[in-house]
Scaffold this motif. Structure first.
Motif, PDB file in Angstrom:
ATOM      1  N   ALA A   1       0.835  -1.208   0.000  1.00 19.72           N
ATOM      2  CA  ALA A   1       0.000   0.000   0.000  1.00 19.72           C
ATOM      3  C   ALA A   1       0.868   1.257   0.000  1.00 19.72           C
ATOM      4  CB  ALA A   1      -0.931  -0.021   1.205  1.00 19.72           C
ATOM      5  N   ARG A   2       1.935   1.273   0.814  1.00 19.91           N
ATOM      6  CA  ARG A   2       2.810   2.443   0.846  1.00 19.91           C
ATOM      7  C   ARG A   2       3.528   2.629  -0.478  1.00 19.91           C
ATOM      8  NH1 ARG A   2       3.901   0.535   6.129  1.00 19.91           N
ATOM      9  NH2 ARG A   2       5.839  -0.461   5.421  1.00 19.91           N
ATOM     10  N   ARG A   3       4.030   1.504  -1.026  1.00 18.69           N
ATOM     11  CA  ARG A   3       4.816   1.597  -2.258  1.00 18.69           C
ATOM     12  C   ARG A   3       3.990   2.118  -3.424  1.00 18.69           C
ATOM     13  NH1 ARG A   3       8.177  -3.309  -5.277  1.00 18.69           N
ATOM     14  NH2 ARG A   3       8.807  -2.086  -7.089  1.00 18.69           N
ATOM     15  N   PHE A   4       2.719   1.701  -3.497  1.00 17.54           N
ATOM     16  CA  PHE A   4       1.901   2.048  -4.657  1.00 17.54           C
ATOM     17  C   PHE A   4       0.844   3.111  -4.330  1.00 17.54           C
ATOM     18  CE2 PHE A   4       3.587  -2.191  -5.553  1.00 17.54           C
ATOM     19  CZ  PHE A   4       4.096  -2.006  -6.833  1.00 17.54           C
ATOM     20  N   ASN A   5       1.046   3.786  -3.194  1.00 17.15           N
ATOM     21  CA  ASN A   5       0.170   4.895  -2.821  1.00 17.15           C
ATOM     22  C   ASN A   5      -1.307   4.487  -2.772  1.00 17.15           C
ATOM     23  OD1 ASN A   5       2.290   6.803  -2.622  1.00 17.15           O
ATOM     24  ND2 ASN A   5       2.270   7.052  -4.865  1.00 17.15           N
ATOM     25  N   VAL A   6      -1.558   3.340  -2.163  1.00 15.24           N
ATOM     26  CA  VAL A   6      -2.926   2.865  -1.953  1.00 15.24           C
ATOM     27  C   VAL A   6      -3.382   3.313  -0.574  1.00 15.24           C
ATOM     28  CG1 VAL A   6      -4.429   0.837  -1.787  1.00 15.24           C
ATOM     29  CG2 VAL A   6      -2.573   0.891  -3.467  1.00 15.24           C
ATOM     30  N   GLU A   7      -4.555   3.874  -0.481  1.00 15.88           N
ATOM     31  CA  GLU A   7      -5.067   4.429   0.769  1.00 15.88           C
ATOM     32  C   GLU A   7      -5.581   3.321   1.689  1.00 15.88           C
ATOM     33  OE1 GLU A   7      -7.993   7.253  -0.349  1.00 15.88           O
ATOM     34  OE2 GLU A   7      -6.573   8.582  -1.361  1.00 15.88           O
ATOM     35  N   TRP A   8      -4.635   2.570   2.250  1.00 23.24           N
ATOM     36  CA  TRP A   8      -5.012   1.480   3.163  1.00 23.24           C
ATOM     37  C   TRP A   8      -3.887   1.267   4.150  1.00 23.24           C
ATOM     38  CZ3 TRP A   8      -2.816  -3.073   4.717  1.00 23.24           C
ATOM     39  CH2 TRP A   8      -3.645  -3.952   5.452  1.00 23.24           C
ATOM     40  N   ARG A   9      -4.254   0.884   5.366  1.00 26.24           N
ATOM     41  CA  ARG A   9      -3.282   0.471   6.369  1.00 26.24           C
ATOM     42  C   ARG A   9      -3.946  -0.562   7.274  1.00 26.24           C
ATOM     43  NH1 ARG A   9      -2.726   5.687  10.383  1.00 26.24           N
ATOM     44  NH2 ARG A   9      -4.932   5.793  11.047  1.00 26.24           N
ATOM     45  N   PRO A  10      -3.166  -1.472   7.843  1.00 22.87           N
ATOM     46  CA  PRO A  10      -3.762  -2.516   8.676  1.00 22.87           C
ATOM     47  C   PRO A  10      -4.401  -1.945   9.929  1.00 22.87           C
ATOM     48  CG  PRO A  10      -1.370  -2.586   8.801  1.00 22.87           C
ATOM     49  CD  PRO A  10      -1.709  -1.597   7.723  1.00 22.87           C
ATOM     50  N   ILE A  11      -5.451  -2.611  10.380  1.00 24.59           N
ATOM     51  CA  ILE A  11      -6.144  -2.197  11.597  1.00 24.59           C
ATOM     52  C   ILE A  11      -5.861  -3.175  12.724  1.00 24.59           C
ATOM     53  CG2 ILE A  11      -8.417  -1.787  12.641  1.00 24.59           C
ATOM     54  CD1 ILE A  11      -9.402  -0.930   9.878  1.00 24.59           C
ATOM     55  N   SER A  12      -6.079  -4.476  12.434  1.00 23.16           N
ATOM     56  CA  SER A  12      -5.875  -5.489  13.483  1.00 23.16           C
ATOM     57  C   SER A  12      -4.535  -6.203  13.373  1.00 23.16           C
ATOM     58  CB  SER A  12      -7.003  -6.512  13.424  1.00 23.16           C
ATOM     59  OG  SER A  12      -6.925  -7.249  12.203  1.00 23.16           O
ATOM     60  N   GLY A  13      -3.903  -6.135  12.229  1.00 26.71           N
ATOM     61  CA  GLY A  13      -2.659  -6.872  12.025  1.00 26.71           C
ATOM     62  C   GLY A  13      -2.882  -8.310  11.594  1.00 26.71           C
TER      63      GLY A  13
END
Length: 318
Positions: free
Chosen positions: A75-87
């Motif tokens: 997500a960071r590399r391709f600029n996707v608006e997502w990040r983990p919540i629970s892992g």
């Protein structure tokens, strides 16, 4: 096969700051891909960058498991608006495939080995054959090279080359042995006692020679049109001893007796005392005189008695 840590992302890219905007993108828990590459849309749902290629897809018949930390890095590399919540988020990318059939491989190997002394009717038994997996719906292009065949041991070896769109070519060494076969006529359906074998009831096949017993029918013309003395199951071979010329006269059937002699032909009714095929001899009782004579079956319900034939016996009227 599960594969983890699939995307070796550059450290610098993994460290790019994430977006602070509200998260609107969701992770796809399971995706089937038929392409050679994985795209953002195969991993994340709702991203405007769905057509961007992330990396190579798994080989046909295999899958990748992308854990939460890897998802965050992608997500960071391709600029996707997502990040983990629970892992505990994960995405499974699976690429369906189809196994190359053994028969297709044998056909190509046979063509390679025929010029090296392989008997044309031999059966090829492959040793430890592990079929390559091809992309779903792919049309394989097969060839073989480097073949060898030993007449003394019936052992063979060859390199099988498998190519298809959407996969790298595969080269695999295949070994095995050739097994002698013999022709046999087998039933295409279950047949009962007394049935006459029709053309569609029998077929010619090649069986391993050790399975072909003496007396097995080996020509269709020796089976079709014959009558069964005993039942036979589907795919079982016909035995010559179990076949006979069909009866056209049944035992105890009322028949027309044709009595012929020089310049004379008479008919009367009789009863067949035994069954007989066309041209077969049988005993027939004249229903008028109760005399039993020998006759020849000349057609369904018809027998011929030669004038002057001596009676076998006379049956007393009860």
């Amino acid at each position: 096969m599960n594969r983890r840590l699939l995307f070796a992302l550059p450290v610098g890219l993994l460290a790019l700051p994430g977006t602070a905007r509200a998260q609107t993108v969701a992770v796809r828990s399971h995706t089937l891909v038929e392409d050679q590459v994985i795209r953002i849309a195969d991993i994340f749902e709702g991203s405007s960058r769905g057509d961007v290629v992330v990396g190579a897809a798994p080989n046909p018949g295999q899958r990748f498991v992308i854990e939460a930390s890897q998802l965050a890095g992608i997500a960071r590399r391709f600029n996707v608006e997502w990040r983990p919540i629970s892992g505990s988020e994960r995405s499974v990318i699976e690429r369906p495939g189809q196994a190359l059939s053994r028969d297709a491989a044998i056909e190509v190997l046979r063509a390679e080995l025929l010029g090296l002394g392989l008997p044309a009717d031999a059966e090829l038994e492959l040793a430890a054959y592990s079929p390559p997996i091809l992309p779903l719906n792919a049309l394989p292009r097969l060839s073989a090279e480097g073949g060898s065949y030993e007449n003394a041991s019936n052992r063979f070896a060859a390199t099988l080359i498998v190519m298809a769109d959407g996969m790298p070519s595969i080269r695999m060494r295949v070994t095995g042995r050739a097994i002698a076969t013999a022709p046999a006529i087998v039933a295409t359906r279950r047949l009962a006692v007394g049935e006459v074998v029709r053309p569609e009831d029998a077929k010619l096949v090649q069986l391993r020679a050790e399975r072909v017993r003496p007396g097995t029918a080996q020509r269709l013309e020796d089976v079709v049109g014959m009558q069964l003395r005993r039942p036979i199951g589907t795919e079982l071979p016909f035995m010559g001893a179990d076949l006979m010329v069909p009866h056209i006269i049944a035992k105890n059937e009322v028949v027309m007796m044709v009595v012929e002699g020089p310049g004379l032909s008479l008919t009367t009714q009789g009863r067949a005392l035994e069954a007989a095929p066309r041209g077969g001899r049988l005993s027939v009782m004249n229903l008028s005189s109760r005399t039993v004579v020998e006759a020849e079956a000349i057609g369904p319900g018809r027998v011929q008695v030669r004038l002057g034939a001596s009676p076998l016996r006379t049956v007393e009227r009860s």
